[in-house]
Design a protein around this motif. Structure first.
Motif, PDB file in Angstrom:
ATOM      1  N   UNK A   1      29.954 -34.376  28.021  1.00 16.61           N
ATOM      2  CA  UNK A   1      28.677 -35.072  27.879  1.00 16.61           C
ATOM      3  C   UNK A   1      28.262 -35.770  29.175  1.00 16.61           C
ATOM      4  N   UNK A   2      29.150 -36.604  29.730  1.00 15.79           N
ATOM      5  CA  UNK A   2      28.813 -37.347  30.951  1.00 15.79           C
ATOM      6  C   UNK A   2      28.643 -36.429  32.152  1.00 15.79           C
ATOM      7  N   UNK A   3      29.281 -35.263  32.111  1.00 14.79           N
ATOM      8  CA  UNK A   3      29.113 -34.295  33.208  1.00 14.79           C
ATOM      9  C   UNK A   3      27.665 -33.854  33.320  1.00 14.79           C
ATOM     10  N   UNK A   4      26.973 -33.762  32.189  1.00 14.03           N
ATOM     11  CA  UNK A   4      25.554 -33.382  32.216  1.00 14.03           C
ATOM     12  C   UNK A   4      24.748 -34.379  33.056  1.00 14.03           C
ATOM     13  N   UNK A   5      25.041 -35.684  32.874  1.00 13.91           N
ATOM     14  CA  UNK A   5      24.328 -36.707  33.639  1.00 13.91           C
ATOM     15  C   UNK A   5      24.660 -36.603  35.118  1.00 13.91           C
ATOM     16  N   UNK A   6      25.923 -36.354  35.439  1.00 11.18           N
ATOM     17  CA  UNK A   6      26.331 -36.250  36.844  1.00 11.18           C
ATOM     18  C   UNK A   6      25.676 -35.058  37.525  1.00 11.18           C
ATOM     19  N   UNK A   7      25.536 -33.965  36.792  1.00  8.84           N
ATOM     20  CA  UNK A   7      24.892 -32.777  37.369  1.00  8.84           C
ATOM     21  C   UNK A   7      23.401 -33.009  37.558  1.00  8.84           C
ATOM     22  N   UNK A   8      22.757 -33.670  36.593  1.00 13.35           N
ATOM     23  CA  UNK A   8      21.334 -33.960  36.729  1.00 13.35           C
ATOM     24  C   UNK A   8      21.087 -34.899  37.906  1.00 13.35           C
ATOM     25  N   UNK A   9      21.982 -35.855  38.091  1.00 15.58           N
ATOM     26  CA  UNK A   9      21.862 -36.787  39.212  1.00 15.58           C
ATOM     27  C   UNK A   9      22.269 -36.135  40.528  1.00 15.58           C
ATOM     28  N   UNK A  10      22.810 -34.964  40.438  1.00 14.95           N
ATOM     29  CA  UNK A  10      23.292 -34.151  41.557  1.00 14.95           C
ATOM     30  C   UNK A  10      24.439 -34.819  42.307  1.00 14.95           C
ATOM     31  N   UNK A  11      25.344 -35.407  41.548  1.00 14.17           N
ATOM     32  CA  UNK A  11      26.617 -35.824  42.123  1.00 14.17           C
ATOM     33  C   UNK A  11      27.483 -34.592  42.389  1.00 14.17           C
ATOM     34  N   UNK A  12      27.235 -33.527  41.620  1.00 13.07           N
ATOM     35  CA  UNK A  12      27.878 -32.232  41.819  1.00 13.07           C
ATOM     36  C   UNK A  12      26.808 -31.157  41.689  1.00 13.07           C
ATOM     37  N   UNK A  13      27.113 -29.959  42.180  1.00 16.48           N
ATOM     38  CA  UNK A  13      26.239 -28.809  41.988  1.00 16.48           C
ATOM     39  C   UNK A  13      26.874 -27.836  41.011  1.00 16.48           C
ATOM     40  N   UNK A  14      26.032 -27.209  40.210  1.00 20.77           N
ATOM     41  CA  UNK A  14      26.558 -26.247  39.233  1.00 20.77           C
ATOM     42  C   UNK A  14      27.076 -25.013  39.954  1.00 20.77           C
ATOM     43  N   UNK A  15      28.044 -24.329  39.351  1.00 20.81           N
ATOM     44  CA  UNK A  15      28.558 -23.096  39.941  1.00 20.81           C
ATOM     45  C   UNK A  15      27.739 -21.885  39.498  1.00 20.81           C
ATOM     46  N   UNK A  16      27.076 -22.014  38.365  1.00 19.68           N
ATOM     47  CA  UNK A  16      26.239 -20.922  37.875  1.00 19.68           C
ATOM     48  C   UNK A  16      25.127 -21.519  37.039  1.00 19.68           C
TER      49      UNK A  16
END
Length: 633
Positions: free
Chosen positions: A423-438
């Motif tokens: 769940x919290x990973x979704x927020x981190x990806x939206x905030x672009x703390x990380x980039x998605x692999x696909x």
């Protein structure tokens, strides 16, 4: 990893061995070349400082020459009053002026170059600070704050030491040695120059070899120093945890182990330093005796005057003093280069998440509810989309699997599920703390990887589950959501977060210090400060990550209505554990093991009778039991 719009299979994250290989060791000259541009910004000061340095050395070398003339001039006939008045007085005045000139030029050199030194140190420190903030969340989760801050501190200090020791000591000494050797070779027989050269060469070779050998002990001592500092800082930051488990003695023992290793390393360093100093003194003494022996022979043979002997002795003393510290200077310069290299290594740490070349800011759609503004790209307003998102912090442990959903503009979507479901990973990806692999994530129809990170984070406000505050005032922490906000705006946000009454009741009000990481406040108070901070920012997209998890039931219900009001006409992602807080969401996503297994409104999911309905029944039963226990007390 996705690049340029194409889709690819998950890449190895930078934390893996393939991507995380330690950087190759940088040579001393490479470090100096890296430093040079920062100094060359002050090129006129550098040139002026070098000119003053050379002038100071010419004046310094002139002192023994004038001293020789003064001694020789004293060989006068008794009763010759004119010679006494004319020659020695003039020479004495000249001698005094040369001494004064040496000091004057030296001080002018330091005065002129101080701005370059401090300016370079400031520029490098600021650049390092900015770069550390630009590094990914992964780097900051893996860092050791105490050791890293000590590396930066030593690096900044190393700049000043390096410039001080090289420009103010080593280079002037080399200039003076060259001038003295020239004078000795021209004025006397070449043996004086050869003896001096031989002594210097032997001294330098011995110093460099022993110092290089000693560097390992100094480096080891620094590593143990950083490790001890890291343990101390980490323990003090977790003061409450140490107290909870009564582990003061355990922490002291760990710290003492680090201090013991540091003590042993420093003893080795000091022992080898004594060896170095003794060897240097032997070489200098031999060279000095050989020079004075030959000069004395020259005076006895009548080839040299008494003034020549005094001059050579003065030259040797002038060279002896800086040479006596050459080992220390060389060691400090090497250490400064090592410290500076560590800071440059931090500066060159590759950004895992970086803006693409030529990335433009997020194009802003029309402000919600206003109808005007800067256009509406793709007609999406502030719609957020996750499209076939795959993500893994480590390649061996995928977190999200083909996650797709949409948060329509001005709507609220809630994500629920067990801990560790992503769940919290979704927020981190939206905030672009990380980039998605696909897959991809879009805001207003724009891939967040194609626009600048700053513009993405500017339009998103987040209330995190774990709130950490600055060790400053309550007002500062709330106003951090919008630097420059007025006291009235801060108070308005505090009222909306239901914390104004508590702040006003404290003796210092909004000037109350919250302590390290906000430890002077309760969990609920810290979370309400975080809510106020986000409300003050007033962004078009909101993320509530367990925003009320630290609040009691009464305050949760009160703040829930404020959050609902704040989310009105905003694109909102709510991550929740307690289902009662998301019953009004426009859509609820049930996530398990990184996959969306159910979606719909609260009523639709209850009617479905699946995982959500089970979670709801379980939480309702638990709350009923807690209520019964309270009523039975």
């Amino acid at each position: 990893m996705r690049r340029g719009g194409e889709l690819s299979s998950p890449a190895i994250p930078p934390s893996s061995p393939a991507a995380g290989a330690p950087p190759a060791a940088r040579g001393d000259w490479s470090t100096l070349k890296r430093l040079f541009p920062y100094l060359w910004e002050y090129k006129f000061r550098v040139i002026a400082a070098l000119a003053f340095m050379v002038a100071a050395k010419f004046a310094n070398v002139g002192v023994p020459l004038l001293l020789k003339e003064l001694v020789d001039a004293m060989d006068i006939k008794p009763g010759d009053a004119t010679a006494v008045l004319a020659v020695p007085v003039a020479l004495l005045l000249g001698y005094g002026l040369l001494r004064l000139s040496t000091t004057l030029f030296t001080e002018l050199r330091e005065l002129v170059f101080a701005k370059a030194t401090q300016g370079a140190a400031r520029s490098i420190a600021l650049e390092t600070f900015r770069h550390l903030h630009a590094l990914s969340l992964r780097f900051h989760l893996e860092r050791q704050t105490g050791g890293m801050t000590r590396d930066i501190e030593r690096g900044v200090r190393g700049i000043e030491s390096l410039i001080s020791y090289s420009l103010y000591s080593i280079v002037p000494t080399l200039v003076e040695v060259a001038l003295v050797l020239t004078i000795l070779a021209v004025k006397f027989d070449p043996w004086f120059a050869w003896i001096t050269i031989a002594a210097l060469a032997l001294y330098i070779v011995f110093t460099v070899m022993v110092t290089e050998w000693r560097t390992q002990f100094r480096r080891e001592a620094n590593e143990f120093d950083s490790a001890a500092h890291t343990k101390a800082v980490d323990s003090l930051l977790n003061y409450e945890t140490v107290k909870y488990f009564n582990n003061e003695d355990f922490e002291a023992g760990r710290y003492d182990q680090s201090l013991e290793r540091l003590r042993r390393a420093r003893l080795k360093s000091q022992t080898t330093l004594s060896l170095l100093n003794t060897g240097q003194q032997v070489i200098i003494a031999i060279g000095l005796v050989a020079m004075l022996w030959r000069a004395t022979q020259g005076v006895v043979d009548g080839r040299m005057t008494l003034g020549d002997l005094v001059m050579i002795n003065a030259f040797m003393i002038q060279l002896y003093i800086p040479l006596n510290f050459l080992g220390v200077l060389y060691r400090e310069i090497k250490q400064s280069l090592t410290d500076l290299d560590k800071m440059f290594t931090l500066m060159e740490k590759e950004r895992e998440i970086a803006d693409r070349p030529g990335a433009l800011p997020l194009r802003l759609p029309s402000p919600l509810g206003e109808g005007g503004g800067g256009g509406d790209p793709a007609g999406d307003d502030w719609t957020v989309r996750f499209e076939n998102v795959h993500f893994a912090y480590e390649s061996s442990r995928p977190i999200l699997h083909d996650v797709s959903f949409e948060i329509p503009s001005g709507r609220t979507v809630a994500v629920v599920g067990p801990s560790g479901s992503g769940k919290s990973t979704l927020a981190r990806l939206l905030y672009r703390f990380y980039d998605v692999q696909q897959g991809r994530i879009t805001i207003a129809g724009q891939d967040v990887r194609d626009v600048t990170q700053s513009s993405v984070r500017q339009v998103i406000g987040i209330v995190p589950q774990d709130t950490v505050l600055f060790n400053d005032t309550v007002e500062y922490n709330i106003a951090y959501g919008r630097p420059g906000a007025t006291r009235e705006q801060v108070e308005e946000a505090a009222r909306a977060a239901r914390i104004h009454g508590f702040i006003a009741s404290t003796p210092k009000g909004y000037d109350t210090m919250v302590g390290e990481r906000g430890l002077k406040l309760s969990g609920g108070e810290k979370q309400r400060v975080a809510i106020a901070r986000t409300l003050l920012k007033n962004p078009p997209i909101l993320i509530f990550d367990e925003a009320t998890s630290a609040l009691d039931s009464a305050n949760e219900r009160a703040i829930q209505s404020e959050l609902k009001s704040a989310a009105q006409n905003k694109t909102t992602l709510v991550i929740a554990h307690r289902l009662s807080t998301v019953v009004d969401a426009h859509e609820i996503l049930v996530v398990e093991a990184g996959r969306i297994i159910e979606r719909g409104t609260h009523q639709q999911l209850l009617a479905l009778g699946g995982r959500y309905a089970d979670m709801w029944a379980l939480q309702q039963s638990a709350e009923s039991e807690q209520f019964g226990e309270v009523m039975g007390m």
